[in-house]
Write a protein that holds these residues in place. Structure first.
Motif, PDB file in Angstrom:
ATOM      1  N   ASP A 284       0.836  -1.206   0.000  1.00  0.00           N
ATOM      2  CA  ASP A 284       0.000   0.000   0.000  1.00  0.00           C
ATOM      3  C   ASP A 284       0.870   1.255   0.000  1.00  0.00           C
ATOM      4  O   ASP A 284       0.561   2.239  -0.681  1.00  0.00           O
ATOM      5  N   ARG A 286       3.962   1.605  -1.157  1.00  0.00           N
ATOM      6  CA  ARG A 286       4.613   1.765  -2.466  1.00  0.00           C
ATOM      7  C   ARG A 286       3.625   2.264  -3.526  1.00  0.00           C
ATOM      8  O   ARG A 286       3.954   3.099  -4.359  1.00  0.00           O
ATOM      9  N   LYS A 287       2.376   1.767  -3.428  1.00  0.00           N
ATOM     10  CA  LYS A 287       1.356   2.217  -4.377  1.00  0.00           C
ATOM     11  C   LYS A 287       1.081   3.701  -4.181  1.00  0.00           C
ATOM     12  O   LYS A 287       0.974   4.460  -5.162  1.00  0.00           O
ATOM     13  N   GLY A 288       0.969   4.126  -2.917  1.00  0.00           N
ATOM     14  CA  GLY A 288       0.746   5.539  -2.642  1.00  0.00           C
ATOM     15  C   GLY A 288       1.909   6.405  -3.097  1.00  0.00           C
ATOM     16  O   GLY A 288       1.718   7.497  -3.630  1.00  0.00           O
ATOM     17  N   ALA A 290       3.993   5.735  -5.556  1.00  0.00           N
ATOM     18  CA  ALA A 290       3.982   5.774  -7.015  1.00  0.00           C
ATOM     19  C   ALA A 290       2.929   6.750  -7.528  1.00  0.00           C
ATOM     20  O   ALA A 290       3.169   7.486  -8.495  1.00  0.00           O
ATOM     21  N   GLU A 291       1.770   6.784  -6.891  1.00  0.00           N
ATOM     22  CA  GLU A 291       0.713   7.705  -7.328  1.00  0.00           C
ATOM     23  C   GLU A 291       1.116   9.151  -7.077  1.00  0.00           C
ATOM     24  O   GLU A 291       0.812  10.027  -7.902  1.00  0.00           O
ATOM     25  N   CYS A 292       1.807   9.409  -5.972  1.00  0.00           N
ATOM     26  CA  CYS A 292       2.270  10.756  -5.691  1.00  0.00           C
ATOM     27  C   CYS A 292       3.332  11.211  -6.684  1.00  0.00           C
ATOM     28  O   CYS A 292       3.394  12.386  -7.073  1.00  0.00           O
TER      29      CYS A 292
END
Length: 293
Positions: A284, A286-288, A290-292
């Protein structure tokens, strides 16, 4: 048995001062079971369900913190607070049936002080969560949640005190909770584990349930992991780090053999749950990141 039903918090405190032997009741999911099986027979019940402020939450107490009234039910925690505290919502979903979740409260979980209380490891993992109590003789004040439990089903509450609320830091980081039981639902935990990653402070919070006389912190595990995670680059999780984290979590437990499981099994299960929750939480994060980016 006398039944007391105050309409305000001030009335509740006054009644508790006059009748310190009165047993507080909100959802009744623990108290009524004990009464039905004749395990307890208090001289009086103090019904707190008519007090409005106990069933509310707000964020305007201290910046970065949230106040959760002791009468907030598991269902409302899931529906209203899951965005801010996903770990709390995950744990609340594991509690009993929908009927139990509609009645049971966070204050009841704290007051019962069971080592297997499902919300308690999540509160420990919040790093700084506070239990606010009050009485007629003492103005409302906090107990750090990690100091609140003194033994199996025992806590720091004085006979004339009542739990008013819980205060938690909003970390804006991933949270996870895992629980093992003898079946998938409506079961007391054989053991449980909660994890919070706080990117702002670069801290890791942990909480262990049903593997000691009280809910436990895995402090060394959290300190180790906070120093090993790639907070800046959000790179892949090192398997060596995850395994060591699991070992330190297991070492922090103090389980016993009982009808639900052996001490050895609980330590093994905690190690596995620690690695799994870390994997989910880091994914979670790493996903956040990447989105940032």
């Amino acid at each position: 048995m006398e039944f007391l039903r105050p309409a305000t918090w001030a009335e509740a405190l006054a009644m508790k001062a006059e009748r310190p032997d009165a047993r507080p009741i909100a959802g009744g999911t623990d108290v009524m079971v004990e009464l039905n099986f004749d395990r307890t027979r208090p001289p009086a019940l103090l019904d707190l369900t008519a007090i409005p402020e106990l069933a509310t939450w707000n964020t305007d107490i201290v910046p970065g913190w949230i106040r959760i009234g002791a009468g907030m039910t598991y269902t409302r925690i899931i529906e209203e607070l899951g965005g801010m505290f996903p770990g709390l919502a995950i744990a609340a979903r594991t509690v009993g049936s929908p009927q139990i979740r509609n009645r049971g409260t966070i204050g009841g979980n704290l007051g019962s002080a069971s080592p297997a209380g499902d919300l308690l490891p999540v509160l420990l993992a919040n790093r700084g969560a506070e239990v606010w109590v009050e009485s007629v003789r003492k103005k409302a004040g906090p107990y750090p949640v990690y100091d609140f439990f003194t033994g199996p089903k025992r806590n720091l509450l004085a006979p004339d005190e009542l739990i008013r609320e819980v205060r938690m830091r909003v970390t804006h980081g991933p949270e996870q909770f895992a629980k093992i039981g003898t079946r998938n639902a409506m079961v007391i935990a054989v053991c449980s584990f909660a994890l919070t990653l706080d990117p702002g402070e670069r801290e890791v919070g942990t909480g262990i349930g049903s593997a000691g006389p009280t809910p436990l912190l895995a402090f060394d595990a959290g300190e180790y992991l906070a120093g090993e995670l790639d907070w800046e680059g959000a790179g892949p999780l090192d398997d060596r780090v995850a395994r060591r984290f699991g070992e330190l979590v297991a070492a922090a437990a103090n389980p016993i053999d009982d009808v639900r499981g052996t001490a050895e099994y609980r330590r093994h299960a905690l190690s596995v749950m620690a690695r799994r929750t870390l994997g989910w939480a880091w994914a979670d994060y790493r996903k956040g990141a990447a989105e940032c980016a």
